[in-house]
Scaffold this active site. Structure first.
Site, PDB file in Angstrom:
ATOM      1  N   LYS A 243      31.513  54.819  -2.219  1.00  0.00           N
ATOM      2  CA  LYS A 243      30.915  55.794  -3.142  1.00  0.00           C
ATOM      3  C   LYS A 243      31.932  56.332  -4.138  1.00  0.00           C
ATOM      4  O   LYS A 243      31.605  56.561  -5.297  1.00  0.00           O
ATOM      5  CB  LYS A 243      30.276  56.942  -2.351  1.00  0.00           C
ATOM      6  CG  LYS A 243      28.948  56.536  -1.726  1.00  0.00           C
ATOM      7  CD  LYS A 243      28.202  57.713  -1.165  1.00  0.00           C
ATOM      8  CE  LYS A 243      26.859  57.227  -0.593  1.00  0.00           C
ATOM      9  NZ  LYS A 243      26.113  58.319   0.023  1.00  0.00           N
ATOM     10  N   ARG A 244      33.177  56.510  -3.682  1.00  0.00           N
ATOM     11  CA  ARG A 244      34.174  57.036  -4.626  1.00  0.00           C
ATOM     12  C   ARG A 244      34.492  56.019  -5.716  1.00  0.00           C
ATOM     13  O   ARG A 244      34.927  56.365  -6.808  1.00  0.00           O
ATOM     14  CB  ARG A 244      35.446  57.469  -3.885  1.00  0.00           C
ATOM     15  CG  ARG A 244      36.281  56.342  -3.339  1.00  0.00           C
ATOM     16  CD  ARG A 244      37.432  56.831  -2.462  1.00  0.00           C
ATOM     17  NE  ARG A 244      38.011  55.740  -1.713  1.00  0.00           N
ATOM     18  CZ  ARG A 244      38.983  54.965  -2.162  1.00  0.00           C
ATOM     19  NH1 ARG A 244      39.457  55.152  -3.372  1.00  0.00           N
ATOM     20  NH2 ARG A 244      39.476  53.999  -1.410  1.00  0.00           N
TER      21      ARG A 244
END
Length: 474
Positions: A243-244
């Site tokens: 997600k990052r």
């Protein structure tokens, strides 16, 4: 005469349309469009516990927002279970499948023994040639493919090249579970065949599935579609996309203010190249796209590149199209409801007038919204710290005198207000910048904005004089 090209995008609705899925859909769509064919959409919802209606809605909405239009009606895999069962029975009848009565305990023992001996975990074929009359009373069988035990299974992949599996390493996979539900492997083959799919373009995490599925095709005597397994997307550091890094749903990119055409352009260049060209119109993508130019190594996701590309698309977009994007993204941003409530013919006209200046600096629509807030601001303006620092007692007195000078401007526009400001600066022995910065702070509550004369013109005479009055001293 060759059959028309038919591709398909077949997501599982267990979550949002993630960025890798969006790229797969785009590649399928481009390939079909280039060859005058069709791209079909199939929702693979056989996992009843994890498939959800909100996920289906998110997938459909994400594709529409990206501008990827599929052909024909959407196919829902679960609704075709009867057809999948029919094919399993057909394989039984032809001797290419068999009923397996191995119990859960036996299968567990099989796995544990393989682990203990350091072997690959494979079904040992114990019911392959046994008579069903030997089955325990009341036992519910699975149906397994009678896979070849010698020789090779080969896929001539358009991206990966020739891929070979030794059949002795592939076991007899389950086609129909003991509850009568078809497995993913069987369902995919039957659906692709029945839908007339000619090209399967999907992530290379499905490569092992290609071997399994080819064996089912062969057992049924059906022709195998052309296969193209595209590498997955990794983060900038080469690790699995998280997600990052950007492993988000398409709706998250929409909420962050990326334009669909910019995201499409960015995705097409993730793993596919066409010389040094970076910017593609939709038609240029369609004309240039081919499977041979897809690389075999994982593509790396880069937010900075996406942001720069988005900035390019914002700068070159039609102002009315940007206004529509502005209104679309309001639903996702903090304070968006307040701006939405103030949107009317007047404020929309102001936004359009400000758009040439606003879009020069913005890399996302969220930034565009943020820099347009001065149009919708309530009096007295909320000052950013840097703007508050500009408004010293001395500059507040300056603003009071400047307001008086601007009050004399009757035919209010960028040219007349600029002339008045230049005359004021000259009369007071000031540089224009020394006047413009306090004026900007007083009119917008910020130290950055579109050109100050554009701000004056966009806000109009009455609003400008009122805001200057609020900040003037003496």
């Amino acid at each position: 005469m060759t059959a028309p090209v038919v591709t398909r995008f077949a997501p599982s609705p267990t979550g949002f349309l993630h960025i890798g899925g969006a790229r797969t859909a785009l590649f399928n769509w481009l390939y079909a469009k280039k060859h005058g064919g069709k791209m079909l959409l199939r929702i693979e919802d056989t996992d009843r516990e994890r498939s959800t209606e909100p996920a289906i809605a998110a997938i459909l909405e994400g594709l529409k927002w990206l501008g990827i239009k599929w052909d024909d009606e959407t196919v829902y895999q679960f609704q075709r279970a009867a057809r999948h069962r029919e094919v399993a029975e057909q394989l039984l009848a032809s001797g290419n499948a068999y009923r397996c009565y191995a119990t859960a305990e036996e299968l567990t023992q099989m796995r544990e023994l393989a682990r203990a001996e350091g072997r690959a975990i494979r079904y040992d074929g114990r019911w392959r040639d046994r008579d069903p009359s030997e089955a325990p009373a009341g036992a519910k069988p699975t149906i397994r493919l009678k896979a070849p035990t010698t020789g090779e299974t080969v896929i001539e992949d358009q991206v990966q090249g020739r891929v070979v599996w030794q059949n002795e390493n592939l076991d007899d996979l389950v086609l129909l579970r003991s509850d009568g539900n078809p497995t993913y492997m069987l369902a995919v083959v039957v659906d692709d065949h029945d839908m007339g799919v000619t090209h399967v373009i999907r992530g290379d995490d499905h490569l092992i599935n290609a071997a399994r599925q080819k064996q089912i095709y062969d057992a049924l005597g059906w022709s195998v579609p052309v296969m193209a397994h595209i590498p997955l997307i990794h983060g900038p550091d080469g690790s699995k996309l998280s997600k990052r890094h950007g492993a988000l749903g398409v709706e998250a990119y929409r909420a962050m203010g990326y334009l669909p055409e910019a995201l499409r352009n960015y995705l097409v260049r993730l793993g596919w190249s066409h010389g040094d060209q970076e910017i593609f119109s939709t038609q240029e993508m369609i004309d240039a796209f081919d499977l041979a130019s897809i690389g075999r190594s994982a593509a790396r996701f880069d937010f900075a590149k996406l942001e720069n590309l988005n900035g390019h698309y914002i700068r070159t977009s039609d102002d009315k199209a940007l206004l529509a994007a502005f209104e679309d993204v309001l639903q996702f941003v903090q304070g968006g409801e307040a701006i939405q409530a103030k949107l009317n013919d007047t404020t929309r006209a102001q936004l359009l007038a400000a758009m040439p200046g606003l879009k020069e600096r913005a890399k996302t629509i969220v930034e565009l919204i943020d820099s347009a807030k001065f149009i919708f601001a309530e009096r007295p303006l909320e000052m950013e710290p840097k703007a508050a620092a500009v408004l010293t007692p001395e500059t507040r007195q300056l603003i009071g005198r400047l307001r008086a000078a601007l009050d004399d401007v009757k035919n209010w526009n960028a040219e007349t207000t600029e002339a008045a400001m230049r005359a004021f600066a000259e009369q007071n022995g000031l540089k224009l910048g020394g006047v413009a910065q306090p004026l900007r702070a007083a009119l917008t509550g910020r130290t950055t904005s579109p050109g100050i004369f554009d701000v004056l013109a966009v806000l109009g005479r009455e609003t400008c004089l009122e805001r200057l009055q609020d900040q003037a001293a003496g």
